[in-house]
Structure formats: structure tokens, C-alpha cells
Design an enzyme around this catalytic site. Structure first.
Site, PDB file in Angstrom:
ATOM      1  N   LEU A 113       0.993  -1.019   0.035  1.00 25.44           N
ATOM      2  CA  LEU A 113       0.483   0.559   0.042  1.00 25.44           C
ATOM      3  C   LEU A 113       0.827   1.420   0.068  1.00 25.44           C
ATOM      4  O   LEU A 113       1.717   1.101   0.900  1.00 25.44           O
ATOM      5  CB  LEU A 113      -1.202   0.465   1.002  1.00 25.44           C
ATOM      6  CG  LEU A 113      -2.249  -0.814   1.118  1.00 25.44           C
ATOM      7  CD1 LEU A 113      -3.047  -0.900   2.593  1.00 25.44           C
ATOM      8  CD2 LEU A 113      -2.944  -0.752  -0.014  1.00 25.44           C
TER       9      LEU A 113
ATOM     10  N   THR B 171      -1.988 -11.489  -8.577  1.00 28.76           N
ATOM     11  CA  THR B 171      -3.510 -11.118  -8.046  1.00 28.76           C
ATOM     12  C   THR B 171      -3.748 -11.588  -7.355  1.00 28.76           C
ATOM     13  O   THR B 171      -3.543 -11.428  -5.471  1.00 28.76           O
ATOM     14  CB  THR B 171      -4.671 -10.123  -8.510  1.00 28.76           C
ATOM     15  OG1 THR B 171      -3.770  -8.648  -9.672  1.00 28.76           O
ATOM     16  CG2 THR B 171      -5.930  -9.371  -7.344  1.00 28.76           C
TER      17      THR B 171
ATOM     18  N   ARG C 296      -0.544  -6.861  10.778  1.00 24.21           N
ATOM     19  CA  ARG C 296      -0.517  -5.485  11.114  1.00 24.21           C
ATOM     20  C   ARG C 296      -1.553  -5.170  11.752  1.00 24.21           C
ATOM     21  O   ARG C 296      -0.813  -4.616  12.762  1.00 24.21           O
ATOM     22  CB  ARG C 296      -0.135  -4.728  10.128  1.00 24.21           C
ATOM     23  CG  ARG C 296       0.377  -3.524  10.878  1.00 24.21           C
ATOM     24  CD  ARG C 296       1.083  -2.491   9.735  1.00 24.21           C
ATOM     25  NE  ARG C 296       0.175  -1.652   8.470  1.00 24.21           N
ATOM     26  CZ  ARG C 296      -0.961  -1.006   8.410  1.00 24.21           C
ATOM     27  NH1 ARG C 296      -0.870  -0.282  10.417  1.00 24.21           N
ATOM     28  NH2 ARG C 296      -2.027  -0.856   7.744  1.00 24.21           N
TER      29      ARG C 296
ATOM     30  N   TYR D  54      -7.127 -18.448 -12.844  1.00 21.78           N
ATOM     31  CA  TYR D  54      -8.319 -18.266 -11.845  1.00 21.78           C
ATOM     32  C   TYR D  54      -8.325 -19.904 -10.784  1.00 21.78           C
ATOM     33  O   TYR D  54      -8.074 -18.462  -9.768  1.00 21.78           O
ATOM     34  CB  TYR D  54      -9.719 -17.271 -12.125  1.00 21.78           C
ATOM     35  CG  TYR D  54     -10.426 -16.866 -11.719  1.00 21.78           C
ATOM     36  CD1 TYR D  54     -10.762 -16.253 -10.912  1.00 21.78           C
ATOM     37  CD2 TYR D  54     -12.398 -18.206 -11.450  1.00 21.78           C
ATOM     38  CE1 TYR D  54     -11.405 -15.106  -9.968  1.00 21.78           C
ATOM     39  CE2 TYR D  54     -12.900 -17.151 -10.470  1.00 21.78           C
ATOM     40  CZ  TYR D  54     -12.751 -16.160  -9.969  1.00 21.78           C
ATOM     41  OH  TYR D  54     -14.237 -15.514  -9.367  1.00 21.78           O
TER      42      TYR D  54
ATOM     43  N   LYS E  28      -7.987 -18.855  -6.867  1.00 21.22           N
ATOM     44  CA  LYS E  28      -8.397 -18.769  -5.593  1.00 21.22           C
ATOM     45  C   LYS E  28      -8.196 -19.845  -4.403  1.00 21.22           C
ATOM     46  O   LYS E  28      -7.937 -19.628  -3.566  1.00 21.22           O
ATOM     47  CB  LYS E  28      -9.747 -18.864  -6.080  1.00 21.22           C
ATOM     48  CG  LYS E  28     -10.197 -17.617  -6.649  1.00 21.22           C
ATOM     49  CD  LYS E  28     -10.251 -15.962  -5.585  1.00 21.22           C
ATOM     50  CE  LYS E  28     -11.000 -15.104  -6.721  1.00 21.22           C
ATOM     51  NZ  LYS E  28     -11.111 -13.822  -5.533  1.00 21.22           N
TER      52      LYS E  28
ATOM     53  N   TYR F 103      -2.347 -18.107   7.358  1.00 23.91           N
ATOM     54  CA  TYR F 103      -2.104 -16.693   8.179  1.00 23.91           C
ATOM     55  C   TYR F 103      -3.092 -17.073   8.873  1.00 23.91           C
ATOM     56  O   TYR F 103      -2.128 -16.440  10.670  1.00 23.91           O
ATOM     57  CB  TYR F 103      -2.511 -15.685   7.346  1.00 23.91           C
ATOM     58  CG  TYR F 103      -1.411 -14.529   7.049  1.00 23.91           C
ATOM     59  CD1 TYR F 103      -0.835 -15.399   5.508  1.00 23.91           C
ATOM     60  CD2 TYR F 103      -0.480 -13.726   6.797  1.00 23.91           C
ATOM     61  CE1 TYR F 103       0.117 -15.118   4.959  1.00 23.91           C
ATOM     62  CE2 TYR F 103       0.187 -12.802   6.388  1.00 23.91           C
ATOM     63  CZ  TYR F 103       0.634 -13.718   5.674  1.00 23.91           C
ATOM     64  OH  TYR F 103       1.569 -12.714   5.088  1.00 23.91           O
TER      65      TYR F 103
HETATM   66  P1  NAD Z   1     -15.169  -7.419 -10.918  1.00 25.87           P
HETATM   67  O1  NAD Z   1     -14.419  -7.659 -11.741  1.00 25.87           O
HETATM   68  O2  NAD Z   1     -16.389  -6.442 -10.915  1.00 25.87           O
HETATM   69  O3  NAD Z   1     -14.585  -6.592  -9.526  1.00 25.87           O
HETATM   70  C1  NAD Z   1     -12.772  -6.561  -9.558  1.00 25.87           C
HETATM   71  C2  NAD Z   1     -12.575  -5.806  -9.594  1.00 25.87           C
HETATM   72  O4  NAD Z   1     -10.703  -5.924  -8.399  1.00 25.87           O
HETATM   73  C3  NAD Z   1     -12.062  -4.414  -9.809  1.00 25.87           C
HETATM   74  O5  NAD Z   1     -12.649  -3.427  -9.758  1.00 25.87           O
HETATM   75  C4  NAD Z   1     -11.370  -4.638  -9.990  1.00 25.87           C
HETATM   76  O6  NAD Z   1     -10.322  -3.101 -11.200  1.00 25.87           O
HETATM   77  C5  NAD Z   1     -10.264  -4.679  -9.070  1.00 25.87           C
HETATM   78  N1  NAD Z   1      -8.592  -5.579  -9.101  1.00 25.87           N
HETATM   79  C6  NAD Z   1      -8.991  -6.405 -10.053  1.00 25.87           C
HETATM   80  N2  NAD Z   1      -6.828  -6.615 -10.305  1.00 25.87           N
HETATM   81  C7  NAD Z   1      -6.713  -5.738  -9.065  1.00 25.87           C
HETATM   82  C8  NAD Z   1      -5.402  -5.593  -8.339  1.00 25.87           C
HETATM   83  N3  NAD Z   1      -4.614  -6.295  -8.351  1.00 25.87           N
HETATM   84  N4  NAD Z   1      -5.312  -4.342  -7.271  1.00 25.87           N
HETATM   85  C9  NAD Z   1      -6.262  -3.904  -7.492  1.00 25.87           C
HETATM   86  N5  NAD Z   1      -7.363  -3.996  -7.117  1.00 25.87           N
HETATM   87  C10 NAD Z   1      -7.804  -5.128  -9.054  1.00 25.87           C
HETATM   88  O7  NAD Z   1     -15.624  -8.855 -10.682  1.00 25.87           O
HETATM   89  P2  NAD Z   1     -16.691  -8.819  -8.671  1.00 25.87           P
HETATM   90  O8  NAD Z   1     -17.575  -9.881  -9.513  1.00 25.87           O
HETATM   91  O9  NAD Z   1     -17.004  -7.815  -8.319  1.00 25.87           O
HETATM   92  O10 NAD Z   1     -15.337 -10.227  -8.176  1.00 25.87           O
HETATM   93  C11 NAD Z   1     -15.378  -9.482  -6.600  1.00 25.87           C
HETATM   94  C12 NAD Z   1     -14.723 -10.674  -5.616  1.00 25.87           C
HETATM   95  O11 NAD Z   1     -15.572 -11.451  -5.866  1.00 25.87           O
HETATM   96  C13 NAD Z   1     -13.954 -11.137  -7.503  1.00 25.87           C
HETATM   97  O12 NAD Z   1     -13.036 -12.121  -6.045  1.00 25.87           O
HETATM   98  C14 NAD Z   1     -13.562 -12.964  -7.761  1.00 25.87           C
HETATM   99  O13 NAD Z   1     -13.527 -13.486  -8.008  1.00 25.87           O
HETATM  100  C15 NAD Z   1     -14.974 -12.924  -6.132  1.00 25.87           C
HETATM  101  N6  NAD Z   1     -16.699 -13.802  -6.420  1.00 25.87           N
HETATM  102  C16 NAD Z   1     -17.109 -12.907  -7.481  1.00 25.87           C
HETATM  103  C17 NAD Z   1     -18.430 -14.170  -8.406  1.00 25.87           C
HETATM  104  C18 NAD Z   1     -19.504 -13.347  -8.980  1.00 25.87           C
HETATM  105  O14 NAD Z   1     -19.922 -14.261  -9.383  1.00 25.87           O
HETATM  106  N7  NAD Z   1     -19.718 -11.729  -9.114  1.00 25.87           N
HETATM  107  C19 NAD Z   1     -18.344 -15.385  -7.944  1.00 25.87           C
HETATM  108  C20 NAD Z   1     -17.058 -15.560  -6.962  1.00 25.87           C
HETATM  109  C21 NAD Z   1     -16.225 -15.225  -6.801  1.00 25.87           C
END
Ligand code: NAD
Ligand code: UDP
Length: 326
Positions: free
Chosen positions: A58, A92, A106, A145, A149, A159
Site C-alpha cells: 500500500l 493478484t 499488522r 483463476y 483462488k 496466516y
Molecule cells: P469485478 O471484476 O467487477 O471486480 C473486481 C475488482 O477488482 C475490479 O474493480 C478490479 O479493477 C479490481 N482488481 C482486479 N485486480 C486488482 C489488483 N491487482 N489490484 C487492485 N484491484 C484489482 O468482479 P466481481 O464480480 O465484483 O468480483 C469480486 C470478487 O468476488 C472477486 O474476487 C471474485 O473472484 C469474487 N467472486 C465473484 C463472483 C461473482 O459472481 N460476481 C463469484 C465468485 C467469486
């Protein structure tokens, strides 16, 4: 909140304010967010937006700021997005999760990981319970992906065991609702856009594969429930009502009042054949279950896309769909 400008994250930010949060810091690199997502809450007292890749530490002054909860949502989530950015997705999920966990350690903060039903891969057990270890192809296109995860879950539990961080791992099943990007490639926004524009609705394979779709407000409330207390999970967050993809397309077409034809397109590589959460753990440990049925959730979503398309037709008029098929 990492990924706080995304589809789920932006709704979660709003919901936290609705529930009385004084300050929310959204860290997002805007790589997959909707164009206006990070400005939507800009007027809100206590909202801070930091454009930053969470795989890097950060920046000041946030590096030393106190946080009481870390929601880690940053990650591409749509197959189209993560197939387009394979190494960034892995970075990521791995390095980004390390940085987010270090912040929680922290601060002595509660850490909530947005994991996914994709950790079950193409499941051989149905419905999926948290005890199931999954069936993932570790080198296929979706592995960037799925394995990111799975690594994030492993790291989060490490952790907890080694460093005493309070964790909550949510395995989120397909979530949909207003404010998805019309071009993010996922089934619901794609079908909404196609139905409303009168274009063919692209159903992958024969459409007999299943998904269980949860409305965004339900999923967000599930994440908030997990942020309270000390339950580590993993816990499935999803709606246990399962539909075929073809049925989802037909429901959306009907709600849109559209006569779009269904067009069958090649299935994606390693596309899970069936997906449905067992939600016993969420109900028993979090007192949470989904409340918004398809009739209500899909209707709200179609109407939101109708307004969005009317407001900005050119920005949403992408017609090709890449389902990642090989
Ligand atoms: P999304 O793509 O709309 O949002 C993800 C956000 O993360 C985006 O704003 C993107 O810009 C940001 N991002 C990506 N890489 C980044 C990085 N290295 N640093 C900072 N920001 C970063 O997706 P979502 O649908 O909102 O999903 C959010 C989370 O929920 C994700 O982790 C996804 O794996 C998980 N998830 C979502 C769903 C779903 O159906 N929407 C299902 C299972 C899991
Ligand atoms: N899908 C489809 N047409 C599309 C987009 C997706 O038939 O235009 C299918 C996809 O192949 C999968 C299901 O819909 O079987 C759900 O896909 P999505 O990308 O929404 O989420 P996933 O569960 O694959 O992460």
C-alpha cells in the site's frame, strides 16, 4: 476493501455505509471495474479511493493506517477478463492476497476473502459442500483463476494457523445484479444486453450446464455476516436454486419482452457442467441465506440494463462474446 470499485465491491462499500461504517478505503487498480464505479461514492464522507495494484505494498499514508476489517475482493472475476489477463490474475490472487493479509496481520483486523465456487472446478459432487476438495484442471485456461483462488485460500488459512489472523473465507457462487459491466462476458449481463438489443442470445454448448445465481444484495449481506464473529469458513455463499444456462437465457428474454433467437456457440474449455451450493454451513454458522428469488432479482437486473442501454447505447453495444472456448 480491495477490489472495491468492482461489481460486488462497490455494492459492498455502499452497504457498509448504510450499516453505519464511518470510513471505507477502496483500493482498486480499475482493471475490470465499470468506468464510473470509483466515482459513484466520491461525494460520500468517509469514502477514500486509492488507485493501486494490491500486488504492490500500500502507498503512504495508507501503509500505516489502522483498519478493523479487510475485505479482499480484488481479482478479475469474469472468465473473459481472467482469460485476457492470465498472469495478472495469478499475481493478484497470490501476491495481492499476501499484501492484503499483511495489512490484516499488522492491524489485528478481521480478514474476509472473496473466494469462489470455482475452487470446486468441474465438480464431481453435487451439490457442493465445503468439505469437497474439487476437481480442477491445474493447467487449463481457467486454472489462472481457480488455482489463484485455491492458493489464496491456502495462504489465508496459513496466516490463521501460523500468525493468528482472524479470517473468513467465503466461496461465492455466481452473483448477478445491476451494475455489472454489460461487456464483462458473464452470462447474465451478456444475455440482458443481447435480449434488450434484439440480438441473438449466445448460449454456450447445448445450454444444459447449470448455475445457481445469487442476487448481489444477498451475496453482499453474506460477506458482511462473515465479517462479524470469528468463523473462519470456508462457507458457501449462494442461492441453492439451480437452473440450466438455457433456462436463464429464456427467463431473461421473457423479462426483456424480447424475441431474440437463441444461438448455440461452442462451449468453453473446462466449463463446469453443474454448480449448486449446499448452504447448510452459511445458514447454521452465519444465520444467512439468500432471500431474493429469480423473478425479483432478474427483473430488477433486466430493468437496470434497459435504463443503462438507453442512457449510453454505444458504450454497451458490444456484440461478440468470447466464452474462452478452444
Ligand atoms: P469485478 O471484476 O467487477 O471486480 C473486481 C475488482 O477488482 C475490479 O474493480 C478490479 O479493477 C479490481 N482488481 C482486479 N485486480 C486488482 C489488483 N491487482 N489490484 C487492485 N484491484 C484489482 O468482479 P466481481 O464480480 O465484483 O468480483 C469480486 C470478487 O468476488 C472477486 O474476487 C471474485 O473472484 C469474487 N467472486 C465473484 C463472483 C461473482 O459472481 N460476481 C463469484 C465468485 C467469486
Ligand atoms: N455462458 C453462455 N453464454 C455467454 C456467457 C456465458 O452460455 O454469453 C455460459 C458459460 O459458458 C457458463 C455459464 O454461462 O456455462 C456461466 O458463465 P459465466 O461466465 O457467467 O460464469 P462462470 O460460472 O463460468 O464463471
Amino acid at each position: 476493501m480491495t477490489g472495491g470499485s468492482g461489481f460486488l465491491g462497490s455494492r459492498l462499500c455502499e452497504r457498509l455505509f448504510e450499516l453505519g461504517a464511518a470510513e471505507v478505503v477502496c483500493v482498486d487498480d480499475l482493471s475490470t471495474s465499470a468506468p464510473d464505479a470509483h466515482t459513484r461514492l466520491a461525494h460520500r464522507d468517509g469514502y477514500h479511493f486509492v488507485e493501486h495494484d494490491i500486488a504492490d505494498p500500500l502507498p503512504a499514508p495508507w501503509r500505516n493506517a489502522p483498519f478493523d476489517t479487510v475485505f479482499h475482493l480484488a481479482s478479475p472475476a469474469s472468465p473473459v477478463d481472467y482469460l485476457r489477463m492470465p498472469t495478472a490474475t495469478l499475481r493478484t490472487g497470490s501476491q495481492g492476497t499476501t499484501v492484503a493479509l499483511d495489512v490484516a496481520q499488522r492491524c489485528g483486523a478481521r480478514f474476509v476473502l472473496a473466494s469462489t465456487s470455482e475452487v470446486y472446478g468441474d465438480p464431481l459432487e453435487h451439490p457442493q459442500r465445503e468439505q469437497y476438495w474439487g476437481n480442477v484442471n491445474p493447467i487449463g485456461p481457467r486454472s489462472v483463476y481457480d488455482e489463484a483462488k485455491r492458493y489464496a485460500e491456502a495462504l489465508t488459512f496459513a496466516y490463521r494457523r501460523e500468525r493468528g489472523v482472524s479470517i473468513g473465507v467465503a466461496r461465492i457462487f455466481n452473483t448477478y445484479g445491476p451494475r455489472m459491466r454489460a461487456d464483462d462476458g458473464r452470462a447474465v449481463p451478456t444475455f440482458c444486453r443481447q435480449a434488450l438489443l434484439g440480438e441473438p442470445i449466445t448460449v454456450a454448448g447445448d445450454g444444459s450446464q447449470t448455475r445457481s445465481l445469487c442476487y448481489v444484495d444477498d451475496t453482499v449481506d453474506g460477506l458482511i455476516a462473515l465479517s462479524h464473529g470469528d468463523f473462519p469458513g470456508p462457507v458457501n455463499i449462494g442461492n441453492p436454486e439451480e437452473l440450466t444456462v438455457l433456462r436463464i437465457a429464456e427467463l431473461i428474454r421473457d423479462l426483456a419482452g424480447s424475441d431474440s433467437p437463441i444461438e448455440f456457440v461452442p462451449a468453453a474449455t473446462d466449463d463446469p457442467r453443474q454448480r449448486c451450493p449446499d448452504v447448510t454451513v452459511a445458514r447454521d454458522r452465519l444465520g444467512w441465506s439468500s432471500t431474493i428469488d429469480y423473478a425479483r432479482g432478474l427483473a430488477a437486473t433486466v430493468e437496470w440494463f434497459r435504463s443503462a442501454l438507453e442512457a449510453a447505447p454505444a458504450a454497451n453495444a458490444r456484440t461478440t462474446v468470447d466464452t474462452g472456448s478452444r
